[in-house]
Design a protein around this motif. Structure first.
Motif, mmCIF file in Angstrom:
data_model
loop_
_atom_site.group_PDB
_atom_site.id
_atom_site.type_symbol
_atom_site.label_atom_id
_atom_site.label_comp_id
_atom_site.label_asym_id
_atom_site.label_seq_id
_atom_site.Cartn_x
_atom_site.Cartn_y
_atom_site.Cartn_z
ATOM 1 N N MET A 179 -28.093 18.330 5.237
ATOM 2 C CA MET A 179 -29.178 17.946 4.465
ATOM 3 C C MET A 179 -30.888 17.453 4.465
ATOM 4 S SD MET A 179 -25.506 17.429 1.947
ATOM 5 C CE MET A 179 -26.246 18.409 0.188
ATOM 6 N N LEU A 180 -30.707 16.321 5.226
ATOM 7 C CA LEU A 180 -31.759 16.475 5.762
ATOM 8 C C LEU A 180 -32.531 17.431 6.394
ATOM 9 C CD1 LEU A 180 -31.066 12.456 6.403
ATOM 10 C CD2 LEU A 180 -32.131 13.481 4.216
ATOM 11 N N PHE A 181 -31.989 18.118 7.254
ATOM 12 C CA PHE A 181 -32.709 18.680 8.253
ATOM 13 C C PHE A 181 -33.657 19.407 6.987
ATOM 14 C CE2 PHE A 181 -32.839 22.093 11.416
ATOM 15 C CZ PHE A 181 -33.466 21.593 12.189
ATOM 16 N N ALA A 182 -33.479 19.999 6.341
ATOM 17 C CA ALA A 182 -34.199 20.851 5.490
ATOM 18 C C ALA A 182 -35.158 20.482 4.619
ATOM 19 C CB ALA A 182 -33.064 21.664 3.889
ATOM 20 N N VAL A 183 -35.283 18.702 4.509
ATOM 21 C CA VAL A 183 -36.282 17.951 3.876
ATOM 22 C C VAL A 183 -37.551 18.318 4.426
ATOM 23 C CG1 VAL A 183 -37.679 16.050 3.141
ATOM 24 C CG2 VAL A 183 -34.875 16.240 3.164
ATOM 25 N N PRO A 184 -38.297 18.543 5.949
ATOM 26 C CA PRO A 184 -39.324 18.991 5.932
ATOM 27 C C PRO A 184 -40.101 20.400 5.831
ATOM 28 C CG PRO A 184 -38.280 17.745 7.858
ATOM 29 C CD PRO A 184 -37.151 17.929 6.698
ATOM 30 N N SER A 185 -38.444 21.431 5.860
ATOM 31 C CA SER A 185 -39.563 22.837 5.834
ATOM 32 C C SER A 185 -39.772 22.199 3.893
ATOM 33 C CB SER A 185 -37.816 23.754 5.529
ATOM 34 O OG SER A 185 -37.763 23.797 6.891
ATOM 35 N N PHE A 186 -39.481 22.215 3.192
ATOM 36 C CA PHE A 186 -39.902 22.175 1.697
ATOM 37 C C PHE A 186 -41.226 21.057 1.763
ATOM 38 C CE2 PHE A 186 -34.581 22.627 0.673
ATOM 39 C CZ PHE A 186 -34.721 23.604 0.373
ATOM 40 N N VAL A 187 -41.225 19.388 2.104
ATOM 41 C CA VAL A 187 -42.735 19.196 2.353
ATOM 42 C C VAL A 187 -43.309 20.456 2.972
ATOM 43 C CG1 VAL A 187 -42.948 17.187 3.043
ATOM 44 C CG2 VAL A 187 -41.166 17.333 2.706
ATOM 45 N N TRP A 188 -43.208 20.614 4.086
ATOM 46 C CA TRP A 188 -44.487 21.438 4.516
ATOM 47 C C TRP A 188 -45.013 22.437 3.529
ATOM 48 C CZ3 TRP A 188 -41.851 20.960 9.432
ATOM 49 C CH2 TRP A 188 -41.733 19.837 10.346
ATOM 50 N N ALA A 189 -43.981 23.284 3.374
ATOM 51 C CA ALA A 189 -44.287 24.453 2.054
ATOM 52 C C ALA A 189 -44.994 24.182 1.035
ATOM 53 C CB ALA A 189 -42.951 24.726 1.238
ATOM 54 N N THR A 190 -45.474 22.893 0.671
ATOM 55 C CA THR A 190 -46.294 22.228 -0.315
ATOM 56 C C THR A 190 -47.771 21.708 0.578
ATOM 57 O OG1 THR A 190 -45.602 20.159 -0.346
ATOM 58 C CG2 THR A 190 -44.623 20.640 -1.014
ATOM 59 N N GLY A 191 -47.439 21.878 1.179
ATOM 60 C CA GLY A 191 -49.078 21.936 2.415
ATOM 61 C C GLY A 191 -49.540 21.088 2.470
ATOM 62 N N ASN A 192 -48.418 19.880 2.527
ATOM 63 C CA ASN A 192 -48.047 18.878 3.713
ATOM 64 C C ASN A 192 -47.292 18.604 4.376
ATOM 65 O OD1 ASN A 192 -47.352 15.623 3.936
ATOM 66 N ND2 ASN A 192 -46.862 15.241 2.103
ATOM 67 N N SER A 193 -48.768 17.964 5.280
ATOM 68 C CA SER A 193 -48.541 18.192 6.860
ATOM 69 C C SER A 193 -47.619 16.997 7.832
ATOM 70 C CB SER A 193 -49.296 18.695 8.087
ATOM 71 O OG SER A 193 -50.605 17.448 7.305
ATOM 72 N N PHE A 194 -46.921 16.159 6.376
ATOM 73 C CA PHE A 194 -46.423 14.874 7.304
ATOM 74 C C PHE A 194 -45.376 14.867 8.126
ATOM 75 C CE2 PHE A 194 -42.481 11.663 7.212
ATOM 76 C CZ PHE A 194 -43.566 10.385 7.273
ATOM 77 N N GLY A 195 -45.274 14.289 9.092
ATOM 78 C CA GLY A 195 -44.151 14.842 10.724
ATOM 79 C C GLY A 195 -44.349 15.860 11.630
ATOM 80 N N ALA A 196 -45.666 16.663 11.073
ATOM 81 C CA ALA A 196 -46.123 17.627 11.815
ATOM 82 C C ALA A 196 -47.348 17.920 13.024
ATOM 83 C CB ALA A 196 -46.055 19.162 10.614
ATOM 84 N N ARG A 197 -47.680 17.463 12.475
ATOM 85 C CA ARG A 197 -49.072 17.734 13.012
ATOM 86 C C ARG A 197 -48.833 17.371 14.631
ATOM 87 N NH1 ARG A 197 -53.249 19.186 10.252
ATOM 88 N NH2 ARG A 197 -53.655 18.222 7.745
ATOM 89 N N SER A 198 -48.394 16.181 15.049
ATOM 90 C CA SER A 198 -47.716 15.560 16.485
ATOM 91 C C SER A 198 -46.149 16.310 16.764
ATOM 92 C CB SER A 198 -48.054 14.396 16.480
ATOM 93 O OG SER A 198 -46.634 14.078 16.041
#
Length: 169
Positions: free
Chosen positions: A1-20
């Motif tokens: 379930m935690l694996f889904a969190v980045p998808s939802f966070v990134w869908a908001t335009g937040n790039s936390f953890g994605a930039r690198s």
């Protein structure tokens, strides 16, 4: 379930953890709120939540109908995750060994895909494969469940091929 969190966070335009750790072009699509990409991220998040539900159902006795659906989805998930992660690992090994190259802006991501994302997907795929195999082994209707599993595998391969042909994967 935690694996889904980045998808939802990134869908908001937040790039936390994605930039690198994720391709810059994908980060830009998310950051800019491109509607079709936001939809892809949201659907991906829900598919990850559905995968968690399938994993739970595979570990508990259920009605024959639910077992068939769980084996179909579990075999498909095992195939897609293992294939997807395996491609990341193979490409990463080829790049690190100098047999393949990537665009300069992606060179720094090779390690992330080789050492984190690829193995993570492979481990997830193997976990689904193991849970699905146990569900089939512990059932009285093994032959029927094997057919559902085979259809799930073929469906997953068909989806992957379709994504590759259309340039989406």
């Amino acid at each position: 379930m935690l694996f889904a969190v980045p998808s939802f966070v990134w869908a908001t335009g937040n790039s936390f953890g994605a930039r690198s750790t994720v391709s810059p072009s994908l980060v830009k699509l998310a950051h800019d709120g491109v509607p079709w990409f936001v939809a892809v991220l949201v659907v991906t998040g829900f598919l990850k939540l559905f995968g968690a539900l399938v994993g739970i159902v595979l570990t508990r006795p259920r009605s024959p109908r639910i077992r068939r659906l769980a084996v179909f989805c579990g075999a498909g998930a095992a195939t897609l995750l293992t294939w997807h992660g395996g491609l990341f690992v193979v490409q990463g090994v080829l790049v690190k060994a100098g047999f393949a190259s990537v665009e300069p802006e992606l060179a720094g991501l090779t390690g992330w895909y080789l050492y984190l994302w690829g193995p993570w997907f492979v481990i997830g795929g193997l976990a689904f494969a193991g849970a699905t195999a146990l569900r089939v082994r512990d059932s009285d209707d093994r032959r029927e469940l094997r057919r559902y599993g085979a259809v799930g595998v073929l469906g997953a391969l068909g989806l992957s091929l379709g994504a590759m042909v259309t340039g989406m994967g």
